[in-house]
Design a protein around this motif. Structure first.
Motif, PDB file in Angstrom:
ATOM      1  N   LYS A 105     -57.283 -12.539  40.546  1.00 17.18           N
ATOM      2  CA  LYS A 105     -58.621 -11.991  41.222  1.00 17.18           C
ATOM      3  C   LYS A 105     -59.694 -13.139  40.993  1.00 17.18           C
ATOM      4  N   GLN A 163     -61.862 -15.141  44.174  1.00 17.91           N
ATOM      5  CA  GLN A 163     -63.368 -15.344  44.229  1.00 17.91           C
ATOM      6  C   GLN A 163     -63.927 -16.848  44.104  1.00 17.91           C
ATOM      7  N   ARG A 167     -63.544 -17.946  47.818  1.00 20.24           N
ATOM      8  CA  ARG A 167     -64.750 -17.274  48.439  1.00 20.24           C
ATOM      9  C   ARG A 167     -65.860 -18.347  48.208  1.00 20.24           C
TER      10      ARG A 167
END
Length: 277
Positions: A67, A71, A74
Motif C-alpha cells: 500500500k 502511495q 503517486r
C-alpha cells in the motif's frame, strides 16, 4: 475458563478474540452488531496474519508495504523505489553531516508523509528498519535533499524485503547455559521486592519466560552531538513483543558507558513489561 483466561482485544471498532471457541463469542455479538470479516485473523490494523504449515502463526506487513509503495509511486509521479537495496541505510552513513540543499515546503510535507508511513511499518513489526527510521525522523522539521534520498532508500529496502514477518514462537528459551549472578541486593538497597499489581488476576495456562532482553548501543551514532543510540528488543518466550531505538540523552565517550546506559533503559523497560504482563 477454569484452566485459562480468554482475551478480547479492541482497537476502536476492530476486535481480536483469543479463545478456544471464538465463534461462540462472535455469534453472540452479531445478534446486536453487524460484523465484517468474521473468521480466523488474516489482516488486522495493517498487519497480515498467516498460519504456517507447522501450525505456527506469523505476523507481517506485506499488505501495508504494498500500500505505501503505491502511495510512494503517486507522490513521485510514477517513480518506484529502487530494488537494488540490501540495507535500510549505508554502513557508516551519517546523515547529520549532509550539506545538500534544503527541501522546499511542498517536498518537506512529502518527506514527513513518508516518515509517517515508515513509523507505522516499525509498529507493525519491521524491527529491521527501526534504527534507520529513528535516524531520519530527527530531520522532519527541515530535511535536505540527501535526507529524502535516504528515506527513498528505506522504501527500496522494504520493497525488496516485503515478506519479512515475526513468528509467534511459544517455545520456552533455554537459559541454563548462562551463569546468573544473584547479588545480595538488601546490602545495597535495603529490603526490596518486585512490585506486583494489587489487582493482578490468578496466573493460568502455560508458564512463560518474561522477559529475555537483548540490548546494544551504537557509540557516536551522531557525529555532531556525540550522542550514542540505544537498541533494545524484548522477547516473550522466543517471540519479540517490544522494540526500542532512540538516541541517548547524554554523551558517552566510550562503548562501555553507552552500553551501560542502554542496559539501564532496557532494565527499566523489563520492570514495566513484567508489571504490565
Amino acid at each position: 475458563k477454569g484452566s485459562h483466561w480468554e482475551y478480547l482485544c479492541t482497537y476502536v471498532d476492530d476486535l481480536l478474540v483469543m479463545s478456544k471457541e471464538p465463534e461462540v463469542f462472535m455469534d453472540e455479538l452479531q445478534k446486536t452488531f453487524k460484523m465484517k470479516g468474521v473468521g480466523p485473523p488474516t489482516y488486522h490494523l495493517g498487519a497480515d496474519f498467516t498460519r504456517r504449515d507447522d501450525g505456527t502463526l506469523s505476523w507481517g506487513s506485506k499488505t501495508y508495504i504494498n500500500k505505501i509503495i503505491s502511495q510512494y509511486e503517486r507522490l513521485f509521479e510514477g517513480e518506484l523505489p529502487s530494488r537494488r537495496i540490501s540495507t535500510p541505510l549505508e554502513v557508516g552513513d551519517h546523515p547529520e553531516l549532509d550539506e545538500s540543499e534544503l527541501l522546499d515546503a511542498k517536498t518537506i510535507r512529502i518527506y514527513q508523509s513518508l516518515m509517517g508511513m515508515l513509523q507505522w511499518a516499525v509498529t507493525l513489526g519491521r524491527i529491521d528498519i527501526h534504527c534507520a527510521v529513528m535516524t531520519m525522523s530527527r530531520f522532519n522539521a527541515n530535511p535536505r535533499k540527501g535526507h529524502l534520498d535516504r528515506v527513498k532508500r528505506v522504501f527500496g529496502y522494504l520493497r525488496n524485503f516485503k515478506d519479512a514477518s515475526i513468528t509467534f514462537d511459544v517455545e520456552v528459551p533455554e537459559h541454563s547455559v548462562f551463569k546468573i549472578e544473584q547479588p545480595e541486593w538488601k546490602y545495597i538497597y535495603g529490603p526490596c521486592e518486585e512490585q506486583i499489581p494489587p489487582d493482578m488476576p490468578e496466573p493460568r495456562g502455560k508458564k512463560v519466560v518474561i522477559t529475555t532482553t537483548f540490548v546494544d548501543a551504537n557509540l557516536m551514532h551522531d557525529m555532531i552531538t556525540g550522542r550514542s543510540v540505544s537498541g533494545v528488543i524484548h522477547m516473550l518466550n522466543k517471540t519479540p513483543i517490544e522494540w526500542f531505538c532512540k538516541r541517548q540523552n547524554q554523551v558517552e565517550t566510550a562503548t562501555y558507558g553507552s552500553e551501560f546506559m542502554a542496559m539501564r533503559i532496557g532494565t527499566e523497560q523489563v520492570m514495566e513489561l513484567r508489571y504490565m504482563l
